[in-house]
Design a protein around this motif. Sequence first.
Motif, PDB file in Angstrom:
ATOM      1  N   ASP A   1       0.852  -1.190   0.000  1.00  0.00           N
ATOM      2  CA  ASP A   1       0.000   0.000   0.000  1.00  0.00           C
ATOM      3  C   ASP A   1       0.884   1.235   0.000  1.00  0.00           C
ATOM      4  N   PHE A   2       0.514   2.195  -0.829  1.00  0.00           N
ATOM      5  CA  PHE A   2       1.230   3.467  -0.883  1.00  0.00           C
ATOM      6  C   PHE A   2       0.219   4.587  -0.686  1.00  0.00           C
ATOM      7  N   THR A   3       0.620   5.629   0.008  1.00  0.00           N
ATOM      8  CA  THR A   3      -0.278   6.753   0.247  1.00  0.00           C
ATOM      9  C   THR A   3       0.482   8.064   0.087  1.00  0.00           C
ATOM     10  N   VAL A   4      -0.175   9.037  -0.513  1.00  0.00           N
ATOM     11  CA  VAL A   4       0.398  10.363  -0.719  1.00  0.00           C
ATOM     12  C   VAL A   4      -0.593  11.391  -0.199  1.00  0.00           C
ATOM     13  N   ASN A   5      -0.081  12.326   0.640  1.00  0.00           N
ATOM     14  CA  ASN A   5      -0.926  13.377   1.211  1.00  0.00           C
ATOM     15  C   ASN A   5      -2.184  12.755   1.826  1.00  0.00           C
ATOM     16  N   THR A   6      -1.956  11.850   2.742  1.00  0.00           N
ATOM     17  CA  THR A   6      -3.004  10.997   3.297  1.00  0.00           C
ATOM     18  C   THR A   6      -4.071  11.821   4.006  1.00  0.00           C
ATOM     19  N   ASP A   7      -5.337  11.420   3.829  1.00  0.00           N
ATOM     20  CA  ASP A   7      -6.453  12.133   4.435  1.00  0.00           C
ATOM     21  C   ASP A   7      -7.410  11.123   5.056  1.00  0.00           C
ATOM     22  N   PHE A   8      -7.892  11.443   6.282  1.00  0.00           N
ATOM     23  CA  PHE A   8      -8.829  10.565   6.981  1.00  0.00           C
ATOM     24  C   PHE A   8     -10.065  11.345   7.409  1.00  0.00           C
TER      25      PHE A   8
END
Length: 755
Positions: A305-312
Amino acid sequence: MVGKLEIKEKVRKNFNNIFFAVTMLCALQSSAQIDKANDTLELAKIERITFDGIVDEDIWETIEPLPMVQYAPNAGAAPTEKTEIRFAYDDKYFYGSIRAYDSEPNAIRGNSLYRDRLGGSDHFEILLDTYNDNESAVLFNTISTGVRTDAAISNDATGGTISSSSWINKSFNTFWDTKVSRDDKGWYAETRIPFSSLRFQNVDGNVVMGLSVQRKIARKLERLIYPNIPPEYNWAFLKPSLAKKILIKNIQPTRTVYVTPYVVTGRQRNNLLNSNGLSYEWKNNPQFDIGGDVKFSITNNITADFTVNTDFAQAEADDQLINLSRFSLFFPEKRQFFQERSNVFEFKTGDLSRLFFSRRIGLNSSGAAVPILGGARLVGRFNNMDIGVLNMQTANFEDIGTENFGVVRIKRRAFNSQSTVGGILTTRIGNNGKRNIAYGVDGLIKVSKNNFLSINWSQTFDDPEFDTDHFENTNNGRFTIELNKRLRKGLGYNIGAIYSGKNYNPRLGFVERNNFKLGTAGLSYTWLFPEGHSLINQSFDLNTSTYINNETNKVISSVIRPQWSFSNRTQDVTTISFSWNYENLTRSFYLSESATVPIGSYRFSRFKASYKMAGEKILRTAISLESGGFYDGWLHTLQMSPSWFVSKHLELGLQYSYNNATFKDREESFNVHIVRLRIGTAVNAKLSTNAFMQYSSSADVFSANVRFRYNFKEGNDLWIVLNEGINTDKLKTVPSLPTFSQESILIKYLHTFLF
């Protein structure tokens, strides 16, 4: 600089010893495996069916339905309603179907249209131990309205000991689908799970998994199950080790890539004290962000899994809690990026304490979001070895500089199919080079049929200049050992011990307390009653634990707790317990603005009674009352949690907690009310709203978290999230507080592309 070199040298030497020990343990692993070939159910491979939930294809008739029996209320009895459950597969999907015939079709319950809510409904549940490891599994639930729920199981559905706590992850979600239909004979469902959503071991195209399946007839509180698992263990119907082995042939690995970009916009406002300190002013913070996640199936059992500028933004708000102890509160992880096979990263060091706690990433100590620039996560299995790797980078936030967080976790099967040995390494590195490093080794050993030994050692290292506390890199380890019996029926026991050094400090973990030795022991006896008896089961437990200060060797905390619990045929559970407590405080601690507990030694006893109605009832509640001494005073606690599924379009849930404490000799007291109200509405299975409102009298704050969701299809969502904070006692400070402390509205759209 010398301190850093010393840390690196200590870590290197310890890891050399660790991996030598792990290698030797793995080398001792028995190659003799139980041959269950004759006890394996081979599933039928079919051509792709018409996936419509009607279950009328001729191919289903060629497959023998599974023989279902009751698990509850009358274990081993025949079902009261005809049930036909079948499984099959093709090159792409794993299929399950149910014909849930019912003599009263108008009485079939479907109480929810909200994703991940069973709501006391009739449902069809599939448990798959996809790795055939007798320890972990995924759950897929279809309720009669067509709503899906899913969850992940770990630790063979065993918890409640010092080395294991929660074993079910209800925040887990993955890609799958289900469809239902109804007529005047009952309800029907077809479930379709892509093999790309399952992680499994493929040997020459053949896959062995564990399978158990259930049908719940809600109005009768009847649970049907296959295989015939007796209720001799807690949550036996969810234990992967008791599942039926199934064989799936000629499955070729598929590499799937899920790309999920998102865009979020909106506005956040906070009411902050102005520069002269005389009044409050709104500070506006417009929001606009883009980012995304990529999930890549490297093989059928390894996922990156890769994430960029992660938002929740769509994650649910934390519960408001009152802290009646001198230790930190624990809040569970709800963010999706950390959910898949999160059990691989677990390293429990006693009760809620753990070496890795993902909420340390992207959240500050008060729960506010810290921007995440990006990161990567790899989890999977190589033969008998589980591996998890995670690395994430956060941005500058308020007084927190940018930080890097890293985890490497390895577990390997050893000795038998339910034993593991492993190790973990965590790092937390600031932008100034200051770092915290922690490592641990652990083992879970199945000693005999129902007896398990868990043992772990962990150690932490801080740079000397990490903070003003100047933690020394001595007396910085923690050791946990526990032996328990997992059988529910008859005599049970657990015995354990913990040693935690004064300077043990995993900054990527969670620790309740330090600098102690703990001894704990428990005995229990459980009776299971046959059909016709007014009770299903009853248990007597006696538990005791004692904490001793490492430096003074004096007892700092001790409790003895006998408990009696029983479940009647309506599956309501009643529990009664007493406790005798001793606390020796070397530091006072704060309870509220009007009450503290001073230094001293205290002996007090408490009584608690609770009653919880079965979860399948449309209108149900749980209630508990606890009363008795509390340090040098008295504390009375009342908790209630009624819920009502008004219809499949509306559900109401209330949680109320009241704490009243008095300390007459010190003329101190406090009364705290906490109210949480959940209102769930749904037009259909795609369009829903969840409102979560809370009030805490101790914080004098009312908050609301409202989440609107339109689910176009799995992975494609539109979210509108509103948050509001209201001060309920504006005159508690000078200058007086504003009515609204903060508010926000965020709109988020995410779209998943499959390659």
